[in-house]
Design a protein around this motif. Sequence first.
Motif, PDB file in Angstrom:
ATOM      1  N   ASN A 180       0.821  -1.209   0.000  1.00 41.41           N
ATOM      2  CA  ASN A 180       0.000   0.000   0.000  1.00 41.41           C
ATOM      3  C   ASN A 180       0.855   1.259   0.000  1.00 41.41           C
ATOM      4  O   ASN A 180       0.424   2.312  -0.493  1.00 41.41           O
ATOM      5  CB  ASN A 180      -0.925   0.013   1.218  1.00 41.41           C
ATOM      6  N   LEU A 181       2.057   1.177   0.550  1.00 41.23           N
ATOM      7  CA  LEU A 181       2.964   2.321   0.562  1.00 41.23           C
ATOM      8  C   LEU A 181       3.747   2.458  -0.742  1.00 41.23           C
ATOM      9  O   LEU A 181       4.481   3.427  -0.919  1.00 41.23           O
ATOM     10  CB  LEU A 181       3.949   2.195   1.731  1.00 41.23           C
ATOM     11  N   GLY A 182       3.611   1.487  -1.630  1.00 42.33           N
ATOM     12  CA  GLY A 182       4.337   1.548  -2.891  1.00 42.33           C
ATOM     13  C   GLY A 182       5.830   1.347  -2.735  1.00 42.33           C
ATOM     14  O   GLY A 182       6.629   1.833  -3.534  1.00 42.33           O
ATOM     15  N   VAL A 183       6.232   0.589  -1.720  1.00 38.81           N
ATOM     16  CA  VAL A 183       7.646   0.407  -1.396  1.00 38.81           C
ATOM     17  C   VAL A 183       8.233  -0.750  -2.196  1.00 38.81           C
ATOM     18  O   VAL A 183       7.613  -1.813  -2.332  1.00 38.81           O
ATOM     19  CB  VAL A 183       7.811   0.146   0.113  1.00 38.81           C
ATOM     20  N   THR A 184       9.441  -0.540  -2.713  1.00 35.97           N
ATOM     21  CA  THR A 184      10.165  -1.615  -3.391  1.00 35.97           C
ATOM     22  C   THR A 184      11.527  -1.888  -2.758  1.00 35.97           C
ATOM     23  O   THR A 184      12.084  -2.966  -2.948  1.00 35.97           O
ATOM     24  CB  THR A 184      10.388  -1.281  -4.880  1.00 35.97           C
ATOM     25  N   THR A 185      12.067  -0.918  -2.020  1.00 36.76           N
ATOM     26  CA  THR A 185      13.376  -1.075  -1.373  1.00 36.76           C
ATOM     27  C   THR A 185      13.211  -1.012   0.137  1.00 36.76           C
ATOM     28  O   THR A 185      12.555  -0.104   0.655  1.00 36.76           O
ATOM     29  CB  THR A 185      14.353   0.021  -1.834  1.00 36.76           C
ATOM     30  N   LEU A 186      13.816  -1.974   0.836  1.00 33.64           N
ATOM     31  CA  LEU A 186      13.708  -2.049   2.280  1.00 33.64           C
ATOM     32  C   LEU A 186      15.087  -1.954   2.912  1.00 33.64           C
ATOM     33  O   LEU A 186      16.009  -2.676   2.531  1.00 33.64           O
ATOM     34  CB  LEU A 186      13.051  -3.367   2.700  1.00 33.64           C
ATOM     35  N   LEU A 187      15.203  -1.048   3.892  1.00 34.97           N
ATOM     36  CA  LEU A 187      16.387  -0.982   4.739  1.00 34.97           C
ATOM     37  C   LEU A 187      16.093  -1.785   5.993  1.00 34.97           C
ATOM     38  O   LEU A 187      15.007  -1.667   6.575  1.00 34.97           O
ATOM     39  CB  LEU A 187      16.713   0.461   5.107  1.00 34.97           C
ATOM     40  N   PHE A 188      17.042  -2.591   6.447  1.00 35.81           N
ATOM     41  CA  PHE A 188      16.839  -3.438   7.612  1.00 35.81           C
ATOM     42  C   PHE A 188      17.811  -3.065   8.725  1.00 35.81           C
ATOM     43  O   PHE A 188      18.991  -2.819   8.490  1.00 35.81           O
ATOM     44  CB  PHE A 188      17.027  -4.915   7.249  1.00 35.81           C
ATOM     45  N   ALA A 189      17.274  -3.057   9.956  1.00 42.73           N
ATOM     46  CA  ALA A 189      18.071  -2.755  11.136  1.00 42.73           C
ATOM     47  C   ALA A 189      17.475  -3.506  12.315  1.00 42.73           C
ATOM     48  O   ALA A 189      16.346  -3.995  12.256  1.00 42.73           O
ATOM     49  CB  ALA A 189      18.073  -1.245  11.410  1.00 42.73           C
ATOM     50  N   GLY A 190      18.244  -3.596  13.418  1.00 41.34           N
ATOM     51  CA  GLY A 190      17.704  -4.160  14.640  1.00 41.34           C
ATOM     52  C   GLY A 190      18.439  -5.396  15.115  1.00 41.34           C
ATOM     53  O   GLY A 190      19.589  -5.662  14.751  1.00 41.34           O
ATOM     54  N   VAL A 191      17.759  -6.176  15.947  1.00 39.32           N
ATOM     55  CA  VAL A 191      18.328  -7.375  16.576  1.00 39.32           C
ATOM     56  C   VAL A 191      17.304  -8.522  16.509  1.00 39.32           C
ATOM     57  O   VAL A 191      16.116  -8.269  16.325  1.00 39.32           O
ATOM     58  CB  VAL A 191      18.686  -7.091  18.061  1.00 39.32           C
ATOM     59  N   ASN A 192      17.779  -9.731  16.653  1.00 46.89           N
ATOM     60  CA  ASN A 192      19.147 -10.141  16.432  1.00 46.89           C
ATOM     61  C   ASN A 192      19.355 -10.297  14.941  1.00 46.89           C
ATOM     62  O   ASN A 192      18.521 -10.885  14.254  1.00 46.89           O
ATOM     63  CB  ASN A 192      19.430 -11.459  17.141  1.00 46.89           C
ATOM     64  N   VAL A 193      20.477  -9.796  14.453  1.00 49.36           N
ATOM     65  CA  VAL A 193      20.666  -9.728  13.008  1.00 49.36           C
ATOM     66  C   VAL A 193      20.713 -11.110  12.374  1.00 49.36           C
ATOM     67  O   VAL A 193      20.324 -11.278  11.212  1.00 49.36           O
ATOM     68  CB  VAL A 193      21.949  -8.926  12.667  1.00 49.36           C
ATOM     69  N   ASP A 194      21.154 -12.113  13.130  1.00 55.23           N
ATOM     70  CA  ASP A 194      21.264 -13.468  12.604  1.00 55.23           C
ATOM     71  C   ASP A 194      19.990 -14.277  12.778  1.00 55.23           C
ATOM     72  O   ASP A 194      19.921 -15.426  12.331  1.00 55.23           O
ATOM     73  CB  ASP A 194      22.423 -14.200  13.277  1.00 55.23           C
ATOM     74  N   GLN A 195      18.978 -13.687  13.407  1.00 56.98           N
ATOM     75  CA  GLN A 195      17.740 -14.412  13.664  1.00 56.98           C
ATOM     76  C   GLN A 195      16.549 -13.662  13.044  1.00 56.98           C
ATOM     77  O   GLN A 195      16.227 -13.865  11.883  1.00 56.98           O
ATOM     78  CB  GLN A 195      17.583 -14.624  15.177  1.00 56.98           C
ATOM     79  N   CYS A 196      15.898 -12.784  13.797  1.00 58.15           N
ATOM     80  CA  CYS A 196      14.678 -12.146  13.285  1.00 58.15           C
ATOM     81  C   CYS A 196      14.953 -11.158  12.149  1.00 58.15           C
ATOM     82  O   CYS A 196      14.145 -11.041  11.218  1.00 58.15           O
ATOM     83  CB  CYS A 196      13.930 -11.459  14.419  1.00 58.15           C
TER      84      CYS A 196
END
Length: 253
Positions: A180-196
């Motif tokens: 709905n936001l018309g998004v095609t590129t996602l930036l990812f951040a947070g924890v745990n980087v190797d899991q969620c």
Amino acid sequence: MIPLGSSPRNQWLVSATEVDLRRAPLAERPLTIAAAPQRVTLDLARTAIIIVDMQNDFCHPQGWLGHIGVDVTPARTPIPHLAKLLPHLRAQNVPVLWLNWGNRPDRLNLPPKLLHVYKPSGTGTGLGDPLPGSGAHVLEDGSWSAAVVDELAPEPGDIHVAKFRMSGFWDTELDSILRNLGVTTLLFAGVNVDQCVLGTLLDASCLGYDCILLEDCSATTSPSYCFDATIYNVKQCFGFVAQSSAFLDGMAG
């Protein structure tokens, strides 16, 4: 003609006699950043940031992980980088999505397999159980435990999605919101980087989103080789890796 749609980026125009299915075009806002394995040019008009699990239970010394003896110091390392980056992204109208673990109070959204991960012997303090001392229920939606850490207090215009799997795309409205936001590129951040974080990024990649992992805005309480393997695999197979400073420099320019 009256706009009809939950997002200005995905609306019809309607009247009693006519429906216009054309979406209003988005003006491109290109940004070129240093990244690995290659330099990347993206469109800020079609970009969102997903911040995973920067919650008290994972990042606060008095939260769940702290209670069970985990050193949460590594999980706090993204905080200053995100605190610096997010105001600039909001100023560019980049949607900020908080993807937080949030159990139902009755835990009916949690199968035994998930409960077993965090309470393998059936004893101790697992998902939804009260923490000794504070009584806060572990990662229960709406509780202090599940809230974003104070240093990253969300703004009113931010978007919140509760998840209850390693991937934020399973059994949630995340994909519908992004479309709905018309998004095609996602930036990812947070924890745990190797899991969620990684689990959500993998599903995003499989769904066709362009994925950029912000290395300095991500962390894990797992051994360091887990972080290194995640960075390697994202660059190798699933997207790109960049620093938040690359975005700050690019937006400043």
